[in-house]
Design a protein around this motif. Structure first.
Motif, mmCIF file in Angstrom:
data_model
loop_
_atom_site.group_PDB
_atom_site.id
_atom_site.type_symbol
_atom_site.label_atom_id
_atom_site.label_comp_id
_atom_site.label_asym_id
_atom_site.label_seq_id
_atom_site.Cartn_x
_atom_site.Cartn_y
_atom_site.Cartn_z
ATOM 1 N N ASP A 108 0.981 -1.363 -0.106
ATOM 2 C CA ASP A 108 -0.072 0.060 0.156
ATOM 3 C C ASP A 108 0.837 1.219 -0.117
ATOM 4 O OD1 ASP A 108 -2.204 -1.602 0.123
ATOM 5 O OD2 ASP A 108 -2.332 -1.497 2.350
ATOM 6 N N GLU A 109 2.161 1.078 0.043
ATOM 7 C CA GLU A 109 2.984 2.111 0.124
ATOM 8 C C GLU A 109 2.801 3.090 1.235
ATOM 9 O OE1 GLU A 109 3.015 3.928 -3.892
ATOM 10 O OE2 GLU A 109 3.805 2.317 -4.707
ATOM 11 N N GLN A 110 2.755 2.342 2.389
ATOM 12 C CA GLN A 110 2.339 3.205 3.449
ATOM 13 C C GLN A 110 3.803 3.098 4.562
ATOM 14 O OE1 GLN A 110 -1.180 1.855 5.216
ATOM 15 N NE2 GLN A 110 -2.534 2.823 3.753
ATOM 16 N N HIS A 111 4.229 4.186 4.788
ATOM 17 C CA HIS A 111 5.761 4.104 5.696
ATOM 18 C C HIS A 111 5.622 5.214 6.585
ATOM 19 C CE1 HIS A 111 7.210 1.136 2.458
ATOM 20 N NE2 HIS A 111 6.985 2.065 1.555
ATOM 21 N N PRO A 112 4.867 4.973 7.626
ATOM 22 C CA PRO A 112 5.190 5.991 8.826
ATOM 23 C C PRO A 112 6.313 6.224 9.591
ATOM 24 C CG PRO A 112 3.915 3.743 9.440
ATOM 25 C CD PRO A 112 4.101 3.820 7.985
ATOM 26 N N GLN A 113 6.636 7.269 9.580
ATOM 27 C CA GLN A 113 8.047 7.747 10.413
ATOM 28 C C GLN A 113 7.890 7.495 11.759
ATOM 29 O OE1 GLN A 113 10.571 8.602 8.630
ATOM 30 N NE2 GLN A 113 9.496 8.126 6.696
ATOM 31 N N SER A 114 8.961 6.798 12.271
ATOM 32 C CA SER A 114 8.846 6.817 13.848
ATOM 33 C C SER A 114 10.319 6.437 13.983
ATOM 34 C CB SER A 114 8.145 5.632 14.237
ATOM 35 O OG SER A 114 8.251 4.958 15.360
ATOM 36 N N LYS A 115 10.766 7.047 15.403
ATOM 37 C CA LYS A 115 11.947 6.708 15.923
ATOM 38 C C LYS A 115 12.428 5.459 16.234
ATOM 39 C CE LYS A 115 10.832 8.051 20.828
ATOM 40 N NZ LYS A 115 11.320 8.721 21.908
ATOM 41 N N TRP A 116 11.081 4.620 16.391
ATOM 42 C CA TRP A 116 11.302 3.239 17.024
ATOM 43 C C TRP A 116 11.339 2.171 15.688
ATOM 44 C CZ3 TRP A 116 12.654 2.231 21.729
ATOM 45 C CH2 TRP A 116 12.053 2.903 22.748
ATOM 46 N N ASN A 117 12.759 2.204 15.142
ATOM 47 C CA ASN A 117 12.807 1.208 14.042
ATOM 48 C C ASN A 117 12.689 -0.251 14.544
ATOM 49 O OD1 ASN A 117 15.514 0.439 15.008
ATOM 50 N ND2 ASN A 117 16.504 1.986 14.167
ATOM 51 N N LEU A 118 12.571 -1.161 13.671
ATOM 52 C CA LEU A 118 12.261 -2.825 13.923
ATOM 53 C C LEU A 118 13.198 -3.126 14.794
ATOM 54 C CD1 LEU A 118 10.645 -3.685 10.448
ATOM 55 C CD2 LEU A 118 9.460 -3.178 12.746
ATOM 56 N N ARG A 119 14.535 -2.823 14.456
ATOM 57 C CA ARG A 119 15.643 -3.287 15.376
ATOM 58 C C ARG A 119 15.625 -3.056 16.783
ATOM 59 N NH1 ARG A 119 20.377 -1.363 17.229
ATOM 60 N NH2 ARG A 119 21.875 -2.977 17.712
ATOM 61 N N ASN A 120 15.166 -1.577 17.004
ATOM 62 C CA ASN A 120 15.074 -1.102 18.622
ATOM 63 C C ASN A 120 13.712 -1.654 19.028
ATOM 64 O OD1 ASN A 120 17.407 0.299 18.246
ATOM 65 N ND2 ASN A 120 16.272 2.380 17.668
ATOM 66 N N THR A 121 12.625 -2.037 18.391
ATOM 67 C CA THR A 121 11.297 -2.411 18.688
ATOM 68 C C THR A 121 11.610 -3.748 19.370
ATOM 69 O OG1 THR A 121 10.212 -0.852 17.406
ATOM 70 C CG2 THR A 121 9.289 -2.999 18.147
ATOM 71 N N PHE A 122 12.285 -4.810 18.314
ATOM 72 C CA PHE A 122 12.628 -6.067 18.820
ATOM 73 C C PHE A 122 13.417 -6.188 20.054
ATOM 74 C CE2 PHE A 122 14.834 -10.128 18.207
ATOM 75 C CZ PHE A 122 13.485 -10.931 17.940
ATOM 76 N N LEU A 123 14.448 -5.364 20.226
ATOM 77 C CA LEU A 123 15.359 -5.453 21.426
ATOM 78 C C LEU A 123 14.685 -4.918 22.815
ATOM 79 C CD1 LEU A 123 18.623 -3.797 20.171
ATOM 80 C CD2 LEU A 123 18.204 -6.154 20.629
ATOM 81 N N ILE A 124 13.527 -4.070 22.505
ATOM 82 C CA ILE A 124 12.951 -3.511 23.752
ATOM 83 C C ILE A 124 11.985 -4.787 24.135
ATOM 84 C CG2 ILE A 124 10.777 -2.209 24.388
ATOM 85 C CD1 ILE A 124 13.458 -0.696 24.654
ATOM 86 N N GLY A 125 11.492 -5.338 22.949
ATOM 87 C CA GLY A 125 10.622 -6.576 23.414
ATOM 88 C C GLY A 125 11.297 -7.677 23.978
ATOM 89 N N MET A 126 12.596 -7.820 23.631
ATOM 90 C CA MET A 126 13.287 -8.831 24.328
ATOM 91 C C MET A 126 13.857 -8.537 25.722
ATOM 92 S SD MET A 126 16.217 -9.944 21.427
ATOM 93 C CE MET A 126 17.335 -10.942 22.506
#
Length: 289
Positions: free
Chosen positions: A200-218
């Motif tokens: 859908d070409e939707q790319h919301p901007q966020s300071k939380w990239n997937l790497r940081n999000t995954f690490l917070i989840g860990m």
């Protein structure tokens, strides 16, 4: 002994709830976060299974069922929050211990004496008062179906945890399969959403990239796996309904966090609920045997 394990599990899950509350205020991918949470549980369980040289028996496969129940419960809860009244969903997800006590009685014949029943009722009533909202009425029940589904799935997870102790399944192999199943489910859900957003070409901007999000989840996953270890140990010593009720008191720790850290004010119902829950714990301690 079961009461000590249950209270410690409630504290660990309460810390998890605080971290969930904090992350919910951030602009991050929920499924990536939960995938990291379950992945960390899988990693810690695997390391512990190898260190303690626990047996990888067929009975450990019950962990897969636990993982599916846990994934389904979390997914239903988040869906209910998205489409309905958060207060209603919160109340329903606070009731699994009632289902657990009833099913444990029917399947395993776990009987509570009158004093234990009284303590159980006081604890559950306290939890319900904490979660209660005056905004709920018979004409305002949006999300009830998702809340009910989450209720039964979380109850299923608790009952399966108790079943694993009756099967004498090795703790860490069972938890490894549980967390691995959950991580795979949330990972697949995240991948589906990721592919859809690209399409859908939707790319919301966020300071939380997937790497940081995954690490917070860990990081959150550490509190989750500790809570599960303590809860399974509690199931090994105590009756399923009582353990489930005490562990559900983790919401009280989250409430204390919002009061003393976020400076939220307690309502009279919340104050009454806190008092009742703590009285219930005292009664449970007096009549634990």
């Amino acid at each position: 002994m079961w009461l000590i394990y249950s209270v410690l599990a409630a504290c660990s899950f309460g810390l998890r709830g605080i971290l969930y509350h904090w992350t919910s205020q951030q602009s991050l991918n929920r499924n990536a976060l939960l995938c990291g949470t379950f992945f960390m549980g899988s990693l810690i369980s695997l390391v512990c299974a190898l260190i303690f040289r626990q047996e990888w028996s067929v009975t450990a496969l019950v962990g897969v069922q636990m993982g599916l129940f846990s994934f389904g419960g979390n997914a239903s809860m988040f869906k209910g929050f998205a489409v309905g009244k958060a207060s209603l969903v919160a109340i329903l997800t606070g009731l699994p211990s009632i289902v657990v006590a009833m099913v444990a009685y029917m399947i395993w014949g776990e009987r509570l004496n009158m004093m234990q029943i009284s303590a159980f009722v006081v604890i559950v009533a306290g939890i319900l008062l904490v979660r209660y909202s005056n905004e709920i009425s018979l004409s305002n029940l949006q999300g009830a179906q998702w809340g009910l589904l989450a209720l039964f799935l979380f109850a299923g997870n608790d009952l399966t945890g108790k079943w694993s102790t009756l099967l004498q399944s090795s703790l860490f192999p069972t938890l490894f399969l549980m967390f691995t199943t959950g991580a795979c489910c949330f990972g697949a859900w995240w991948l589906k959403d990721y592919l859809r957003s690209n399409k859908d070409e939707q790319h919301p901007q966020s300071k939380w990239n997937l790497r940081n999000t995954f690490l917070i989840g860990m990081a959150v996953g550490i509190t989750n796996v500790v809570g599960m270890i303590l809860m399974i140990k509690a199931f090994d010593y105590g009756m399923a309904g009582l353990v489930s009720a005490v562990a559900a008191m983790n919401v009280l720790l989250v409430l204390l966090y919002t009061r003393f850290v976020l400076k939220d004010k307690f309502t009279r119902l919340e104050q009454s609920g806190l008092a009742m829950a703590f009285v219930g714990i005292i009664l449970m301690r007096l009549f634990a045997s």
